[in-house]
Design an enzyme around this catalytic site. Sequence first.
Site, PDB file in Angstrom:
ATOM      1  N   LYS A 187     -16.456  44.543  23.448  1.00 15.45           N
ATOM      2  CA  LYS A 187     -16.824  43.478  22.297  1.00 15.45           C
ATOM      3  C   LYS A 187     -17.418  42.245  22.885  1.00 15.45           C
ATOM      4  CE  LYS A 187     -15.579  40.948  19.615  1.00 15.45           C
ATOM      5  NZ  LYS A 187     -16.393  39.710  19.176  1.00 15.45           N
ATOM      6  N   GLU A 213      -4.925  30.918  22.069  1.00 18.60           N
ATOM      7  CA  GLU A 213      -4.433  31.369  20.709  1.00 18.60           C
ATOM      8  C   GLU A 213      -4.792  32.768  20.358  1.00 18.60           C
ATOM      9  OE1 GLU A 213      -6.909  28.927  17.929  1.00 18.60           O
ATOM     10  OE2 GLU A 213      -5.848  30.041  16.158  1.00 18.60           O
ATOM     11  N   GLY A 272      -5.303  34.948  22.568  1.00 24.38           N
ATOM     12  CA  GLY A 272      -4.600  35.796  23.803  1.00 24.38           C
ATOM     13  C   GLY A 272      -3.304  36.015  23.301  1.00 24.38           C
ATOM     14  N   GLU A 297      -7.461  36.035  30.456  1.00 21.21           N
ATOM     15  CA  GLU A 297      -7.779  34.815  31.177  1.00 21.21           C
ATOM     16  C   GLU A 297      -8.272  33.882  30.113  1.00 21.21           C
ATOM     17  OE1 GLU A 297      -9.988  32.067  32.330  1.00 21.21           O
ATOM     18  OE2 GLU A 297     -11.734  33.354  33.088  1.00 21.21           O
ATOM     19  N   CYS A 326     -13.572  27.466  31.250  1.00 20.63           N
ATOM     20  CA  CYS A 326     -11.964  27.445  31.041  1.00 20.63           C
ATOM     21  C   CYS A 326     -11.321  26.484  32.304  1.00 20.63           C
ATOM     22  CB  CYS A 326     -11.603  28.818  31.153  1.00 20.63           C
ATOM     23  SG  CYS A 326     -12.306  29.648  32.637  1.00 20.63           S
ATOM     24  N   GLU A 340      -7.239  21.603  25.405  1.00 20.75           N
ATOM     25  CA  GLU A 340      -8.385  22.116  25.848  1.00 20.75           C
ATOM     26  C   GLU A 340      -9.418  21.709  24.734  1.00 20.75           C
ATOM     27  OE1 GLU A 340      -9.334  26.203  26.067  1.00 20.75           O
ATOM     28  OE2 GLU A 340     -10.052  25.676  28.139  1.00 20.75           O
TER      29      GLU A 340
HETATM   30  P1  NAI Z   1     -11.902  32.843  20.822  1.00 20.40           P
HETATM   31  O1  NAI Z   1     -10.695  33.163  21.659  1.00 20.40           O
HETATM   32  O2  NAI Z   1     -11.515  32.955  19.518  1.00 20.40           O
HETATM   33  O3  NAI Z   1     -13.223  33.849  21.082  1.00 20.40           O
HETATM   34  C1  NAI Z   1     -13.226  34.554  22.308  1.00 20.40           C
HETATM   35  C2  NAI Z   1     -13.476  36.259  22.098  1.00 20.40           C
HETATM   36  O4  NAI Z   1     -12.369  36.651  21.499  1.00 20.40           O
HETATM   37  C3  NAI Z   1     -14.663  36.422  21.049  1.00 20.40           C
HETATM   38  O5  NAI Z   1     -15.302  37.771  21.432  1.00 20.40           O
HETATM   39  C4  NAI Z   1     -14.106  36.765  19.813  1.00 20.40           C
HETATM   40  O6  NAI Z   1     -14.844  37.479  18.946  1.00 20.40           O
HETATM   41  C5  NAI Z   1     -12.846  37.518  20.154  1.00 20.40           C
HETATM   42  N1  NAI Z   1     -11.783  37.191  18.947  1.00 20.40           N
HETATM   43  C6  NAI Z   1     -11.560  36.406  18.028  1.00 20.40           C
HETATM   44  N2  NAI Z   1     -10.388  36.418  17.433  1.00 20.40           N
HETATM   45  C7  NAI Z   1      -9.847  37.684  17.858  1.00 20.40           C
HETATM   46  C8  NAI Z   1      -8.788  38.378  17.427  1.00 20.40           C
HETATM   47  N3  NAI Z   1      -7.903  38.138  16.516  1.00 20.40           N
HETATM   48  N4  NAI Z   1      -8.692  39.669  17.943  1.00 20.40           N
HETATM   49  C9  NAI Z   1      -9.354  40.167  19.037  1.00 20.40           C
HETATM   50  N5  NAI Z   1     -10.644  39.360  19.371  1.00 20.40           N
HETATM   51  C10 NAI Z   1     -10.850  38.210  18.818  1.00 20.40           C
HETATM   52  O7  NAI Z   1     -12.551  31.568  21.248  1.00 20.40           O
HETATM   53  P2  NAI Z   1     -13.445  30.553  20.399  1.00 20.40           P
HETATM   54  O8  NAI Z   1     -13.213  30.638  18.884  1.00 20.40           O
HETATM   55  O9  NAI Z   1     -14.871  31.128  20.400  1.00 20.40           O
HETATM   56  O10 NAI Z   1     -13.176  29.367  20.860  1.00 20.40           O
HETATM   57  C11 NAI Z   1     -11.999  28.426  20.479  1.00 20.40           C
HETATM   58  C12 NAI Z   1     -11.733  27.474  21.827  1.00 20.40           C
HETATM   59  O11 NAI Z   1     -11.221  28.680  22.684  1.00 20.40           O
HETATM   60  C13 NAI Z   1     -12.465  26.937  22.588  1.00 20.40           C
HETATM   61  O12 NAI Z   1     -12.774  25.746  21.982  1.00 20.40           O
HETATM   62  C14 NAI Z   1     -11.991  26.964  23.942  1.00 20.40           C
HETATM   63  O13 NAI Z   1     -10.923  25.963  23.902  1.00 20.40           O
HETATM   64  C15 NAI Z   1     -11.247  28.423  24.020  1.00 20.40           C
HETATM   65  N6  NAI Z   1     -12.351  29.298  24.723  1.00 20.40           N
HETATM   66  C16 NAI Z   1     -11.795  29.541  25.980  1.00 20.40           C
HETATM   67  C17 NAI Z   1     -12.635  30.476  26.918  1.00 20.40           C
HETATM   68  C18 NAI Z   1     -12.250  30.585  28.331  1.00 20.40           C
HETATM   69  O14 NAI Z   1     -13.208  30.920  28.708  1.00 20.40           O
HETATM   70  N7  NAI Z   1     -10.996  30.590  28.752  1.00 20.40           N
HETATM   71  C19 NAI Z   1     -13.974  30.912  26.223  1.00 20.40           C
HETATM   72  C20 NAI Z   1     -14.182  30.769  24.747  1.00 20.40           C
HETATM   73  C21 NAI Z   1     -13.352  29.814  24.259  1.00 20.40           C
END
Ligand code: NAI
Length: 502
Positions: A199, A255, A257, A274, A308, A405
């Site tokens: 996904k 969150e 995660g 991660e 990250c 972050e």
């Molecule tokens: P997110 O964690 O919501 O999105 C990452 C992935 O998770 C996307 O594919 C999204 O569709 C999916 N996702 C979102 N909600 C989900 C759920 N309830 N169940 C399963 N999958 C779900 O991150 P977002 O909203 O794009 O960014 C928010 C913050 O997250 C950023 O500002 C940053 O701080 C952090 N982040 C960290 C990353 C990393 O590499 N560790 C990458 C992206 C965001």
Amino acid sequence: MNAAVLSYSLTQPVSRFLGSPKELLIDGEWVPAASGKTFPVYDPATGRVSAEVAEGDREDIGRAVKAARRAFESGPWPALRPAERGKIIWRIGDAILEHLDELAELESLDNGKPVSVAKAADVPLAADMFHYMAGWATKRHGITIPLSILYTPGVRYHAYTVPEPVGVVGQIIPWNFPLLMAAWKLAPALAMGCTVVLKVAEETPLSALRLGELLIEIGLPKGVVNIVTGFGETAGAALAAHPGVDKVAFTGSTEVGRLIVRAAANDLKKVSLELGGKSPNIILKDADLDVAIPGAASAIFFNHGQCCCAGSRLYAEEPVFDRVVEGVAEAAKKIKLGPGLDPKTEMGPMVSEIQRNRVCGYLESGLAEGARAVTGGSARAGAGYFVEPTVLVDTQAGMKVVQEEIFGPVVTAMPFEALDDRLIERANDTIYGLAAGVWTRDLSKAHTLAARLKSGTVWVNCYNVFDAALPFGGYKQSGWGREMGEAVLEHYTETKAVTIRL
Ligand code: NAI
Ligand code: MG
């Protein structure tokens, strides 16, 4: 700038790709979402729609999991001779390099990052991951174990272990390195003989869809990799909760995660995570500042801070603090902001309007709490989601900008008196533990810090050095498990112990 954006024409392969419908890859076929719905993806440099993509949901996840299950239980992939599997995985790496320019352009269009960066980093690193993991297909093996147990005198046993693929894997990836994150996830799972439902992030689905086309051309058996585009709350949540999935691998926010862990708890599927970071980057007074200052700037500004492991908390020893701040601020001012597709651009826009607003919210909160921007401090007016590279000083440990972050080009610079327990406490004063940087010429200090920093990665006199062979992952709330290297194979295998009475 708008005029400049309009003057870009996409190359022919990218126009061709964008011109065809963007559907889901399920069981080797491109299919629309069961609901028939699509959603737009935006060019972050202009805010304009660059493609319409199928909006996969629970039902599509169900179909994809079913295909992956069939491919795992009765398809050729897990049973293929390891060398054959390795060759196919190697070919994926080759195909990525053969399409380097096209994939880099797509990545830039989708994510906003400079096309030059995508060419030099994202795409070749994605190929590296497949090339490196191809080798593990033939090298992961069990061991024989001498047993001491004595039930019946005279009876002996022969015992050994077999690593077996964990099964159907659900992989959920973010938008900051779209193709590279797909590679980090797919390559080890494929090497171990798993089948996958991937996904991708709703902001950046394009490069993974192009990769899906390449997988079909290469002849990956159908159902081995299924790609579902759609939103996190619907498609992502359905994948994490699906009882037909044996393991979930996630990269994204801490969150989400937590939500993944809850969703996976019902049937206790395996989970690796991660997550976020708030990494300390420590410059000692003896450091070679000609290296440390540009290094600290790149540690935070690379990928617009959307990493990250971004070095977002900069600690500099008092005698060099002013010079470090000045140097990093100078570097920030020189960065050429612009659309990623402009070859002269050094920093593109934030990935989305939401991310731009989130970063600006942090800037406002920091400034309201008493921080001062030496340079930057706000978004750039006009089209696109641009934020100025920012150096904040006068920040205190408790401020949100120091604790949370930001995931944008914002560094908080703080002085420290000496390398002592107090500094180490401050560096470790975070819920995260993903990465840390240390800049010094003193070997003993380097080792002391490397040992005492609570993070999965420590870079000394360098930053953001990634290699397919190096494990990467977090302490504390930065995650569970490691990606890359031999370490990641653990996620995609079950160990079977076989004991035979002789
Ligand atoms: P997110 O964690 O919501 O999105 C990452 C992935 O998770 C996307 O594919 C999204 O569709 C999916 N996702 C979102 N909600 C989900 C759920 N309830 N169940 C399963 N999958 C779900 O991150 P977002 O909203 O794009 O960014 C928010 C913050 O997250 C950023 O500002 C940053 O701080 C952090 N982040 C960290 C990353 C990393 O590499 N560790 C990458 C992206 C965001
Ligand atoms: Mg989110």
